[in-house]
Write an enzyme that holds these catalytic residues in place. Structure first.
Site, mmCIF file in Angstrom:
data_model
loop_
_atom_site.group_PDB
_atom_site.id
_atom_site.type_symbol
_atom_site.label_atom_id
_atom_site.label_comp_id
_atom_site.label_asym_id
_atom_site.label_seq_id
_atom_site.Cartn_x
_atom_site.Cartn_y
_atom_site.Cartn_z
ATOM 1 N N LYS A 31 -2.777 -7.993 10.790
ATOM 2 C CA LYS A 31 -4.175 -7.690 11.367
ATOM 3 C C LYS A 31 -5.172 -7.136 10.141
ATOM 4 O O LYS A 31 -6.520 -7.146 10.260
ATOM 5 C CB LYS A 31 -4.202 -6.717 12.533
ATOM 6 C CG LYS A 31 -3.681 -5.367 12.056
ATOM 7 C CD LYS A 31 -3.654 -4.326 13.293
ATOM 8 C CE LYS A 31 -3.095 -2.830 12.885
ATOM 9 N NZ LYS A 31 -4.249 -2.227 11.959
ATOM 10 N N ASP A 32 -4.617 -6.649 9.102
ATOM 11 C CA ASP A 32 -5.472 -6.454 8.014
ATOM 12 C C ASP A 32 -5.778 -7.424 6.947
ATOM 13 O O ASP A 32 -6.782 -7.000 6.180
ATOM 14 C CB ASP A 32 -4.687 -5.267 7.338
ATOM 15 C CG ASP A 32 -4.683 -3.769 8.101
ATOM 16 O OD1 ASP A 32 -5.439 -3.665 9.008
ATOM 17 O OD2 ASP A 32 -3.809 -2.987 7.799
ATOM 18 N N ARG A 83 0.933 -1.331 0.000
ATOM 19 C CA ARG A 83 0.030 -0.100 0.027
ATOM 20 C C ARG A 83 0.893 1.193 0.152
ATOM 21 O O ARG A 83 2.087 1.351 0.427
ATOM 22 C CB ARG A 83 -0.646 0.047 1.239
ATOM 23 C CG ARG A 83 -2.041 -1.214 1.381
ATOM 24 C CD ARG A 83 -2.444 -1.316 2.682
ATOM 25 N NE ARG A 83 -3.263 -0.037 2.993
ATOM 26 C CZ ARG A 83 -3.928 0.025 4.227
ATOM 27 N NH1 ARG A 83 -3.693 -0.882 5.147
ATOM 28 N NH2 ARG A 83 -4.200 1.242 4.744
ATOM 29 N N ARG A 94 -10.943 7.912 10.488
ATOM 30 C CA ARG A 94 -10.303 7.424 9.420
ATOM 31 C C ARG A 94 -9.051 7.982 8.996
ATOM 32 O O ARG A 94 -9.087 9.115 9.215
ATOM 33 C CB ARG A 94 -11.191 6.886 8.426
ATOM 34 C CG ARG A 94 -12.395 6.140 8.802
ATOM 35 C CD ARG A 94 -11.919 4.551 8.775
ATOM 36 N NE ARG A 94 -11.511 3.981 7.608
ATOM 37 C CZ ARG A 94 -11.787 3.737 6.511
ATOM 38 N NH1 ARG A 94 -12.840 3.688 6.341
ATOM 39 N NH2 ARG A 94 -10.857 3.298 5.536
ATOM 40 N N GLY A 95 -8.323 7.501 8.054
ATOM 41 C CA GLY A 95 -7.185 8.269 7.396
ATOM 42 C C GLY A 95 -6.044 7.523 8.056
ATOM 43 O O GLY A 95 -5.696 6.581 8.902
ATOM 44 N N ASN A 96 -4.687 8.025 7.228
ATOM 45 C CA ASN A 96 -3.513 7.407 7.684
ATOM 46 C C ASN A 96 -3.146 7.923 8.980
ATOM 47 O O ASN A 96 -3.849 8.642 9.765
ATOM 48 C CB ASN A 96 -2.326 7.468 6.665
ATOM 49 C CG ASN A 96 -1.991 9.020 6.458
ATOM 50 O OD1 ASN A 96 -2.259 9.909 7.406
ATOM 51 N ND2 ASN A 96 -1.828 9.382 5.130
ATOM 52 N N SER A 149 -13.007 1.162 15.537
ATOM 53 C CA SER A 149 -12.757 -0.049 15.818
ATOM 54 C C SER A 149 -13.941 -0.366 16.904
ATOM 55 O O SER A 149 -13.888 -0.051 17.941
ATOM 56 C CB SER A 149 -11.512 -0.628 16.388
ATOM 57 O OG SER A 149 -11.495 -1.812 16.866
ATOM 58 N N LEU A 150 -15.111 -1.329 16.707
ATOM 59 C CA LEU A 150 -16.053 -1.733 17.613
ATOM 60 C C LEU A 150 -15.411 -2.794 18.516
ATOM 61 O O LEU A 150 -15.621 -2.575 19.737
ATOM 62 C CB LEU A 150 -17.146 -2.403 17.038
ATOM 63 C CG LEU A 150 -18.238 -2.765 17.991
ATOM 64 C CD1 LEU A 150 -18.942 -1.613 18.687
ATOM 65 C CD2 LEU A 150 -19.353 -3.355 17.151
ATOM 66 N N ARG A 151 -14.115 -3.226 18.168
ATOM 67 C CA ARG A 151 -13.456 -4.416 19.005
ATOM 68 C C ARG A 151 -12.840 -3.365 20.249
ATOM 69 O O ARG A 151 -13.144 -3.841 21.551
ATOM 70 C CB ARG A 151 -12.316 -4.982 18.311
ATOM 71 C CG ARG A 151 -11.370 -5.503 19.260
ATOM 72 C CD ARG A 151 -10.138 -5.988 18.602
ATOM 73 N NE ARG A 151 -9.286 -4.637 17.850
ATOM 74 C CZ ARG A 151 -8.383 -4.232 18.523
ATOM 75 N NH1 ARG A 151 -8.180 -4.418 19.795
ATOM 76 N NH2 ARG A 151 -7.914 -3.290 17.883
ATOM 77 N N ARG A 152 -12.382 -2.358 19.887
ATOM 78 C CA ARG A 152 -11.824 -1.241 20.759
ATOM 79 C C ARG A 152 -12.901 -0.794 21.627
ATOM 80 O O ARG A 152 -12.771 -0.689 23.108
ATOM 81 C CB ARG A 152 -10.920 -0.345 20.285
ATOM 82 C CG ARG A 152 -9.618 -0.717 19.778
ATOM 83 C CD ARG A 152 -8.893 0.263 18.859
ATOM 84 N NE ARG A 152 -7.474 -0.411 18.577
ATOM 85 C CZ ARG A 152 -7.025 0.293 17.563
ATOM 86 N NH1 ARG A 152 -7.473 1.115 16.776
ATOM 87 N NH2 ARG A 152 -5.544 -0.182 17.330
ATOM 88 N N CYS A 171 -12.145 -8.951 9.199
ATOM 89 C CA CYS A 171 -10.917 -7.795 9.677
ATOM 90 C C CYS A 171 -12.076 -6.908 10.532
ATOM 91 O O CYS A 171 -11.206 -5.994 11.223
ATOM 92 C CB CYS A 171 -10.120 -7.538 8.704
ATOM 93 S SG CYS A 171 -8.920 -8.672 8.262
ATOM 94 N N GLN A 204 -0.827 9.733 10.272
ATOM 95 C CA GLN A 204 -0.422 11.252 10.400
ATOM 96 C C GLN A 204 -1.739 12.139 10.286
ATOM 97 O O GLN A 204 -1.821 13.060 10.968
ATOM 98 C CB GLN A 204 0.685 11.704 9.036
ATOM 99 C CG GLN A 204 1.731 11.006 9.542
ATOM 100 C CD GLN A 204 1.733 9.765 8.572
ATOM 101 O OE1 GLN A 204 0.718 9.017 8.275
ATOM 102 N NE2 GLN A 204 3.106 9.453 8.344
ATOM 103 N N THR A 205 -2.804 11.627 9.607
ATOM 104 C CA THR A 205 -4.054 12.273 9.277
ATOM 105 C C THR A 205 -4.794 12.158 10.725
ATOM 106 O O THR A 205 -5.202 13.243 11.172
ATOM 107 C CB THR A 205 -5.017 11.601 8.119
ATOM 108 O OG1 THR A 205 -4.038 11.966 6.906
ATOM 109 C CG2 THR A 205 -6.374 12.560 8.144
ATOM 110 N N ARG A 206 -4.799 10.979 11.427
ATOM 111 C CA ARG A 206 -5.487 10.795 12.645
ATOM 112 C C ARG A 206 -4.938 11.769 13.708
ATOM 113 O O ARG A 206 -5.611 12.470 14.609
ATOM 114 C CB ARG A 206 -5.606 9.344 13.160
ATOM 115 C CG ARG A 206 -6.134 8.455 12.128
ATOM 116 C CD ARG A 206 -6.252 6.933 12.450
ATOM 117 N NE ARG A 206 -6.486 6.197 11.516
ATOM 118 C CZ ARG A 206 -7.075 4.744 11.557
ATOM 119 N NH1 ARG A 206 -7.353 4.466 12.946
ATOM 120 N NH2 ARG A 206 -7.504 4.103 10.471
#
Length: 307
Positions: free
Chosen positions: A83-84, A11, A147-149, A127-130, A238, A151-153
């Protein structure tokens, strides 16, 4: 001597590139006869940022283009965050190696200059898991998608959109951002995603993966086997709020698991230990146990947060 040239697909996000370059660096050090070139691409999952992953097909969308490049012989291998990866891997595109495990924990990241979360603002996680697990630690908090990479987050956090965000320690550390981590969640309190902090190398069934024979960390490989077995049995994709984390110690393996019953909206967690040679069976056994609601009851998620 002429070098063997291979192309590794990744990616195009900064984190994905850093992780792929870790594999390329290892190849240079251990197999100088191999010359690896990196080919990056934007995946469908990278392009759609306005909806939750479960609404657009799950994290399998992060590998679709990489799989096609392998099948079309545009690349020889792909490097993924384990994990992805979806639980079902095409037979013609096997996972040929696993890296050693980075820090598998989830972490709390606060805005610059803050010492504790501002709970007048939402905690950012998609993440609903979290969320299921964090509600026990932050019962008064609201949660909202981010969402986002990486750095964006973090930029959105520092802009004041969130009181805190929750990320994976491995990604933060690989990106040189460990200094932004405000706190670590023990894996006993917040069970990570299956495969978290392990890199997977994927190849073609008809390809030559011999250069990766000594790359695999066997402890990580056995842990991933137990974790993915648990999730696969529960038919969890996932984007499903199912978590699993295994730890190898000598000849034993310990597995923690989180199960979310989609029908009753109830969450359960539990753990089992056994011989590492039976990692796959251990994952199935724990999944069956939690499916019978025999683990620790975590409560009911009777509504979806704004994720």
């Amino acid at each position: 001597m002429q070098k063997k040239k291979i192309v590794i697909g990744s990616r195009e996000s900064a984190l994905a590139v850093v992780q792929s370059r870790l594999v390329i660096t290892w190849l240079k050090e251990h197999h100088p006869e191999v010359e690896a070139q990196l080919l990056t691409m934007k995946t469908t999952g990278d392009k759609i940022l306005d909806r939750r992953l479960d609404q657009i097909g799950g994290k399998g969308l992060f590998v679709k283009e990489l799989d096609r490049a392998l099948l079309d012989h545009k690349t020889d291998f792909s490097v993924h965050s384990t994990k992805d990866l979806p639980m079902e891997i095409p037979e013609e595109l096997p996972l040929v190696a696993f890296s050693s495990r980075e820090d598998p924990r989830d972490v709390l990241v606060l805005p610059k200059g803050q010492e504790r979360p501002d709970l007048t603002k939402p905690i950012g996680t998609s993440s609903l898991r979290r969320i299921i697990q964090l509600k026990r630690l932050f019962p008064e908090a609201e949660f909202q998608s981010v969402r986002g990479n990486l750095q964006t987050r973090i930029r959105k956090l520092d802009e004041g959109q969130y009181g805190a965000i929750v990320l994976a320690a491995a990604g933060m550390k690989r990106m040189g951002l460990a200094g932004r981590i405000s706190g670590y969640f023990d894996t006993a309190d917040v069970i990570p995603s299956a495969g978290q902090a392990v890199l997977a190398v994927q190849g073609r069934r008809d390809g030559d993966a011999s250069m990766f024979l000594d790359f695999t960390d066997q402890d990580a490989a056995d842990e991933v086997t137990a974790e993915r077995s648990f999730v696969t049995y529960l038919n969890g994709g996932c984007s499903s709020p199912i978590a699993a984390h295994a730890q190898v110690s000598g000849g034993e393996i310990h597995l923690d698991g989180l199960y979310f019953d989609e029908n009753t909206r109830e969450a359960f967690r539990g753990n089992l230990s056994g011989g590492r040679e039976k990692a796959e069976q251990l994952g199935v056994k724990l999944a069956q146990m939690l499916q019978r609601h025999e683990g620790e009851y975590l409560g009911t998620e009777d509504r979806e947060e704004n994720i």
